[in-house]
Design a protein around this motif. Structure first.
Motif, PDB file in Angstrom:
ATOM      1  N   LEU A  49       0.839  -1.213   0.000  1.00  0.00           N
ATOM      2  CA  LEU A  49       0.000   0.000   0.000  1.00  0.00           C
ATOM      3  C   LEU A  49       0.866   1.253   0.000  1.00  0.00           C
ATOM      4  CD1 LEU A  49      -2.658  -0.861   2.763  1.00  0.00           C
ATOM      5  CD2 LEU A  49      -3.036  -0.854   0.294  1.00  0.00           C
ATOM      6  N   MET A  50       1.938   1.201   0.791  1.00  0.00           N
ATOM      7  CA  MET A  50       2.797   2.386   0.927  1.00  0.00           C
ATOM      8  C   MET A  50       3.627   2.620  -0.331  1.00  0.00           C
ATOM      9  SD  MET A  50       4.126   2.113   4.867  1.00  0.00           S
ATOM     10  CE  MET A  50       3.186   2.808   6.235  1.00  0.00           C
ATOM     11  N   THR A  51       4.224   1.556  -0.861  1.00  0.00           N
ATOM     12  CA  THR A  51       5.077   1.743  -2.051  1.00  0.00           C
ATOM     13  C   THR A  51       4.227   2.132  -3.262  1.00  0.00           C
ATOM     14  OG1 THR A  51       5.048  -0.649  -2.338  1.00  0.00           O
ATOM     15  CG2 THR A  51       7.023   0.278  -1.374  1.00  0.00           C
ATOM     16  N   ASP A  52       2.991   1.623  -3.326  1.00  0.00           N
ATOM     17  CA  ASP A  52       2.109   1.969  -4.454  1.00  0.00           C
ATOM     18  C   ASP A  52       1.854   3.466  -4.566  1.00  0.00           C
ATOM     19  OD1 ASP A  52       1.918  -0.593  -5.312  1.00  0.00           O
ATOM     20  OD2 ASP A  52      -0.148  -0.936  -4.639  1.00  0.00           O
ATOM     21  N   LYS A 108      -2.433   9.642   0.354  1.00  0.00           N
ATOM     22  CA  LYS A 108      -2.564   9.201  -1.041  1.00  0.00           C
ATOM     23  C   LYS A 108      -3.406  10.206  -1.832  1.00  0.00           C
ATOM     24  CE  LYS A 108      -4.629   5.358  -3.651  1.00  0.00           C
ATOM     25  NZ  LYS A 108      -5.363   4.093  -3.516  1.00  0.00           N
ATOM     26  N   HIS A 109      -4.499  10.653  -1.207  1.00  0.00           N
ATOM     27  CA  HIS A 109      -5.378  11.638  -1.847  1.00  0.00           C
ATOM     28  C   HIS A 109      -4.600  12.923  -2.154  1.00  0.00           C
ATOM     29  CE1 HIS A 109      -9.052  13.939  -2.636  1.00  0.00           C
ATOM     30  NE2 HIS A 109      -8.516  14.888  -1.890  1.00  0.00           N
ATOM     31  N   CYS A 110      -3.791  13.372  -1.183  1.00  0.00           N
ATOM     32  CA  CYS A 110      -3.006  14.603  -1.391  1.00  0.00           C
ATOM     33  C   CYS A 110      -2.016  14.417  -2.539  1.00  0.00           C
ATOM     34  CB  CYS A 110      -2.240  14.973  -0.117  1.00  0.00           C
ATOM     35  SG  CYS A 110      -3.303  15.416   1.256  1.00  0.00           S
ATOM     36  N   ILE A 111      -1.315  13.276  -2.529  1.00  0.00           N
ATOM     37  CA  ILE A 111      -0.286  13.039  -3.549  1.00  0.00           C
ATOM     38  C   ILE A 111      -0.936  12.957  -4.934  1.00  0.00           C
ATOM     39  CG2 ILE A 111       1.427  11.372  -4.400  1.00  0.00           C
ATOM     40  CD1 ILE A 111       1.912  10.578  -1.427  1.00  0.00           C
ATOM     41  N   GLN A 112      -2.015  12.166  -5.022  1.00  0.00           N
ATOM     42  CA  GLN A 112      -2.611  11.931  -6.341  1.00  0.00           C
ATOM     43  C   GLN A 112      -3.345  13.151  -6.883  1.00  0.00           C
ATOM     44  OE1 GLN A 112      -4.713   8.185  -5.959  1.00  0.00           O
ATOM     45  NE2 GLN A 112      -2.791   7.047  -6.182  1.00  0.00           N
ATOM     46  N   ASN A 113      -3.699  14.080  -6.005  1.00  0.00           N
ATOM     47  CA  ASN A 113      -4.381  15.294  -6.465  1.00  0.00           C
ATOM     48  C   ASN A 113      -3.461  16.509  -6.452  1.00  0.00           C
ATOM     49  OD1 ASN A 113      -7.424  14.590  -6.867  1.00  0.00           O
ATOM     50  ND2 ASN A 113      -6.727  13.460  -5.077  1.00  0.00           N
ATOM     51  N   ASN A 114      -2.158  16.218  -6.360  1.00  0.00           N
ATOM     52  CA  ASN A 114      -1.148  17.291  -6.374  1.00  0.00           C
ATOM     53  C   ASN A 114      -1.438  18.399  -5.371  1.00  0.00           C
ATOM     54  OD1 ASN A 114       0.368  16.101  -8.503  1.00  0.00           O
ATOM     55  ND2 ASN A 114      -1.267  16.747  -9.898  1.00  0.00           N
ATOM     56  N   ILE A 115      -1.940  18.014  -4.211  1.00  0.00           N
ATOM     57  CA  ILE A 115      -2.136  19.003  -3.146  1.00  0.00           C
ATOM     58  C   ILE A 115      -0.761  19.255  -2.527  1.00  0.00           C
ATOM     59  CG2 ILE A 115      -3.175  19.389  -0.872  1.00  0.00           C
ATOM     60  CD1 ILE A 115      -5.519  17.580  -1.850  1.00  0.00           C
TER      61      ILE A 115
END
Ligand code: ZN
Length: 411
Positions: A49-52, A108-115
């Motif tokens: 989960l973390m590496t993904d 994950k939400h922050c990373i994937q949404n470029n927050i």
């Protein structure tokens, strides 16, 4: 953030926690003890989960798994979010595990949404918090906070092995534990945890901000009298240790029912020799006493000592009252309380701030950084039980709060 997206956050957190709960000994409930096969297996799932989502993952020498997100700001400043992977025997799916998975999904939400996140973020899964196997608690957070002492390595497991031996069989190097103290510039610690009490449900709130953690003192009490025949000894001539213990417990309980802000529990009681037709010659029992007010705890123990003295004098008994553990009350950091309250308001929830009755890893982390906690409502306040239950909707709200907190956190 659209409402739809956020519903997905709660749903995803719920589903991942369902999956994680399968890493358990056979039921009922979840039994994932420290340094066991289940612990190891859960880590391979968690590592993926973390590496993904692009975190760098390491397992330290006490068995904590830590995933690190490096901010593009090229800073050494790091926020830690975490809780424990371990459960009690036949525990639930949320105590501990939620505090690892929910922040991970929020990150994950922050990373994937470029927050943009100003600071590095570490997600910590503490190997041991519950202390089921080695008669000590907070082993994982103690190592990160640098409060772990090497004498703990001699603690014995239920199989008689030392912690040191079990760490080695788990593939870890106990000699390197001192190197695992966090050395980054840690600028805050946030722990998300189920409330383990009924207050949020009573207030009809999904989440609450914690302002302090109660202190707890533990005692063992031994009372000695004279064992004797249940039929031949008249009541006034008895030295019944069991009655002395019972009378002391009831008297303190009646006293505490007249004051507020303190609780005492006599969780283990033993009368010896333990026979239906023998007057108990010896009684052993425990007392766990908790409050936010250290002085109130101490005054109450003095009061209990007086009760024991009076009861034992009256009944021809002797007693000892022995302190076995003291954890002082811990206040959460004002700066984190305020920022969490703002985040709770930002996601449209009522702000409610209250103390924690249970102890948490956050108390250890307070030794190295500002600390705060967010509680999530759990059904009927039930925990340490297979019936532990949290709703997707409440997880949504908590995840929203964590996203907002990460986005806006200011040192
Ligand atoms: Zn817990």
């Amino acid at each position: 953030m659209s409402i739809k997206l956020l519903m997905q956050l709660g749903k995803e957190t719920y589903q991942v926690l369902e999956e994680l709960s399968k890493y358990s000994k056979e039921g009922p409930g979840v039994t994932r003890l420290y340094l066991t096969e289940e612990h190891k297996a859960a880590y391979s799932y968690l590592e993926k989960l973390m590496t993904d989502i692009g975190l760098t993952v390491e397992v330290d020498n006490i068995g904590n798994m830590i995933g690190t997100y490096t901010s593009p700001e090229k800073t050494n400043k790091t926020i830690v979010l975490g809780s424990h992977q371990d459960t009690v025997r036949n525990g639930g799916k949320y105590d501990g595990a939620m505090g690892v998975i929910l922040p991970l999904i929020a990150l994950k939400h922050c990373i994937q949404n470029n927050i943009p996140l100003k600071y590095n973020v570490k997600i910590a899964s503490f190997g041991d918090e519950e202390g089921v196997r080695f008669a000590t608690t907070y082993l994982g957070s103690k190592v990160l906070a640098g409060t772990f002492t090497s004498d703990l390595l001699d603690r014995k497991s239920e199989y008689g092995n030392t912690l040191k031996e079990e760490l080695i069989s788990f593939g870890l190097d106990p000699n390197k534990i001192p190197e695992d103290k966090l050395t980054d510039d840690i600028v805050g610690y946030l722990e998300v945890h189920i409330e383990q009490g009924p207050v949020l449900q009573h207030k009809n709130l999904a989440v609450g901000v914690v302002n302090a953690i109660q202190g707890s003192h533990r005692y063992t009490i031994n009372i000695n009298g004279m064992a004797g025949h249940a039929g031949t000894i008249p009541m006034p001539l008895r030295k019944d240790a069991g009655v002395g213990a019972s009378e002391s417990m009831v008297e303190l309980t009646r006293y505490l029912e007249t004051i507020e802000n303190i609780v005492a529990t006599f969780g283990i009681v033993e009368f010896l020799p333990g026979s239906i037709n023998v007057i108990p010659g010896e009684a052993n029992f425990t007392m766990d006493i908790r409050s936010l007010d250290e002085k109130l705890i101490k005054d109450t123990v003095t009061k209990f000592d007086q009760i024991l003295r009076d009861v034992c004098n009256k009944r021809g008994l002797t007693y000892t009252l022995t302190n076995t553990n003291e954890a002082p009350p811990t206040t959460c950091s004002d700066t984190i309380i305020k920022q969490l309250e703002t985040s709770v308001a930002n996601v449209g929830s009522d702000v409610f701030t209250f103390p924690s009755g249970a102890g948490h890893d956050a108390q250890e982390m307070k030794n190295i950084t500002d600390m705060g906690m967010l509680f999530v409502r759990c059904k009927d306040g039930i925990s340490h039980n297979p019936l532990e239950s949290v709703t997707e909707n409440d997880l949504d709200i908590a995840a929203k709060v964590v996203v907002d907190f990460l986005k806006n956190y200011q040192v």
